[in-house]
Design a protein around this motif. Structure first.
Motif, PDB file in Angstrom:
ATOM      1  N   SER A  69       0.768  -1.157   0.175  1.00 48.33           N
ATOM      2  CA  SER A  69      -0.540   0.546   0.085  1.00 48.33           C
ATOM      3  C   SER A  69       0.723   0.665  -0.709  1.00 48.33           C
ATOM      4  O   SER A  69       1.570   1.259   1.025  1.00 48.33           O
ATOM      5  CB  SER A  69      -1.611   0.322   1.257  1.00 48.33           C
ATOM      6  N   ALA A  70       0.568   2.304  -0.703  1.00 42.31           N
ATOM      7  CA  ALA A  70       1.947   3.480  -1.181  1.00 42.31           C
ATOM      8  C   ALA A  70       0.527   4.425   0.133  1.00 42.31           C
ATOM      9  O   ALA A  70       1.567   5.678   0.912  1.00 42.31           O
ATOM     10  CB  ALA A  70       0.647   4.229  -1.725  1.00 42.31           C
ATOM     11  N   TYR A  71      -0.464   3.845   1.079  1.00 44.74           N
ATOM     12  CA  TYR A  71      -1.211   4.544   1.860  1.00 44.74           C
ATOM     13  C   TYR A  71      -1.070   4.017   3.509  1.00 44.74           C
ATOM     14  O   TYR A  71      -1.567   2.784   3.892  1.00 44.74           O
ATOM     15  CB  TYR A  71      -1.662   6.026   1.805  1.00 44.74           C
ATOM     16  N   PRO A  72       0.691   3.720   4.411  1.00 45.93           N
ATOM     17  CA  PRO A  72       0.251   3.010   5.405  1.00 45.93           C
ATOM     18  C   PRO A  72      -1.052   3.783   6.429  1.00 45.93           C
ATOM     19  O   PRO A  72      -1.402   4.003   6.684  1.00 45.93           O
ATOM     20  CB  PRO A  72       1.249   4.082   6.519  1.00 45.93           C
ATOM     21  N   VAL A  73      -0.944   1.583   6.929  1.00 41.86           N
ATOM     22  CA  VAL A  73      -2.319   1.827   7.515  1.00 41.86           C
ATOM     23  C   VAL A  73      -1.692   2.088   8.847  1.00 41.86           C
ATOM     24  O   VAL A  73      -0.856   2.404   9.457  1.00 41.86           O
ATOM     25  CB  VAL A  73      -2.487   0.603   7.722  1.00 41.86           C
ATOM     26  N   ARG A  74      -2.705   2.871   9.881  1.00 45.19           N
ATOM     27  CA  ARG A  74      -1.802   3.020  11.595  1.00 45.19           C
ATOM     28  C   ARG A  74      -1.541   1.652  11.888  1.00 45.19           C
ATOM     29  O   ARG A  74      -2.092   0.970  11.912  1.00 45.19           O
ATOM     30  CB  ARG A  74      -3.723   3.363  11.703  1.00 45.19           C
ATOM     31  N   GLY A  75      -0.783   1.838  12.712  1.00 50.41           N
ATOM     32  CA  GLY A  75      -0.443   1.048  12.994  1.00 50.41           C
ATOM     33  C   GLY A  75       0.979   0.167  12.197  1.00 50.41           C
ATOM     34  O   GLY A  75       1.354  -1.082  12.887  1.00 50.41           O
ATOM     35  N   ALA A  76       0.890   0.016  11.485  1.00 52.84           N
ATOM     36  CA  ALA A  76       1.489  -1.059  10.584  1.00 52.84           C
ATOM     37  C   ALA A  76       2.014  -0.113   9.200  1.00 52.84           C
ATOM     38  O   ALA A  76       2.371  -0.107   8.062  1.00 52.84           O
ATOM     39  CB  ALA A  76       0.235  -1.544   9.773  1.00 52.84           C
ATOM     40  N   GLU A  77       2.810   1.461   9.626  1.00 49.80           N
ATOM     41  CA  GLU A  77       3.668   1.513   8.771  1.00 49.80           C
ATOM     42  C   GLU A  77       4.976   0.538   8.344  1.00 49.80           C
ATOM     43  O   GLU A  77       5.450   1.200   6.603  1.00 49.80           O
ATOM     44  CB  GLU A  77       4.690   2.860   9.437  1.00 49.80           C
TER      45      GLU A  77
END
Length: 284
Positions: free
Chosen positions: A204-212
């Protein structure tokens, strides 16, 4: 050239053999040894009994669950108990998303009915129901960590004509949190070229919260692929944060699906793969 069926002509009946002029006297009936007859009957009865018993045992094993058979008991592989899945009916005369007459890949069924239901024993996250089953865009974007990413993603959603977001979430007894978002656009081309390929096809080009920090998850078996659905899965790299995060993105016609699972400690792989595949089947 098609062969014509042949008409079969019955052969004329054979002439019966001539009766003999003299019938031989068969003589007195032959007396069999009663002991031989009794022994034969005993052996026949024994064979029948063993055959019936064997058939009964085989039938009993086939009717039993694997864990009920001594020596074959196996522990659960971690799959969740989902209700029986059925696709919602299409409006009369509407093609499915993969039909040749539907080049836009439109899902004519109610998007909310295409969401995977929660498994048995899970507690549903009612906040994801939104208003009338439609979730606000900003509520979906809260899954992403950076303000700049949320702003960029929001503008891309607007520019590409986002129509609706349907969502469902739940928490199972072991603490695993699942969130599923279905984002509908006008065409499959918008989903594939505007989002899936440039932003989610690998990580993902956009990191999810808590999973950079994540890596491509290649643990899915090839046979789990669903026709007409492109899949990209990612797994958080150790050391984990407060939770271990797994995520998947699906391009299915005019729908972009986002599947997220998080759990303190380690989020099990089996229910994650199961959830992603079942959601894929509903969209495929």
């Amino acid at each position: 050239m098609t062969e014509q069926p042949q008409t079969l002509v019955p052969a004329p009946p054979a002439e019966p053999p001539a009766a003999p002029d003299v019938v031989a006297d068969p003589g007195p009936p032959v007396r069999k040894d009663r002991r031989v007859l009794r022994a034969a009957l005993r052996w026949t009865a024994a064979v029948v009994v063993f055959a019936v018993a064997g058939a009964g045992t085989a039938y009993g094993i086939t009717r039993m669950e694997r864990t009920d058979v001594p020596g074959l008991a196996t522990a659960s592989d971690g799959r969740w108990d989902y209700p029986e899945l059925t696709k919602p009916p299409l409006p009369s005369g509407s093609p499915g998303p993969q039909a040749e007459s539907n080049p836009a890949g439109t899902h004519h069924a109610d998007l909310r009915a295409l969401l995977l239901p929660a498994p048995e024993g899970a507690e549903e996250n009612k906040a994801l129901r939104g208003e009338d089953g439609w979730l606000a865009t900003d509520d979906f974007l809260e899954e992403y960590a950076e303000d700049d990413d949320r702003d960029t993603f929001r503008q891309e959603l607007v520019d590409n004509g986002l129509r609706h977001i349907a969502a469902r979430g739940w928490t199972t007894e072991d603490g695993t949190r699942t969130r599923i978002y279905l984002l509908r656009f006008d065409t499959a081309g918008v989903v594939e070229e505007g989002f899936f390929m440039p932003h989610f096809s690998f990580v993902s080009a956009y990191p999810v919260r808590g999973a950079e920090s994540v890596d491509n998850d290649e643990s899915f078996p090839v046979k789990s692929e669903v026709a007409g659905v492109q899949r990209s899965a990612q797994n958080e790299i150790r050391p984990y944060g407060a939770e271990h995060d797994r995520q998947a993105y699906l391009a299915a016609g005019d729908v972009l699906a986002v599947v997220l699972q998080s759990r303190k400690g380690t989020a099990p792989a089996v229910p994650f793969r199961q959830t992603v595949v079942l959601q894929s089947q509903l969209l495929g």
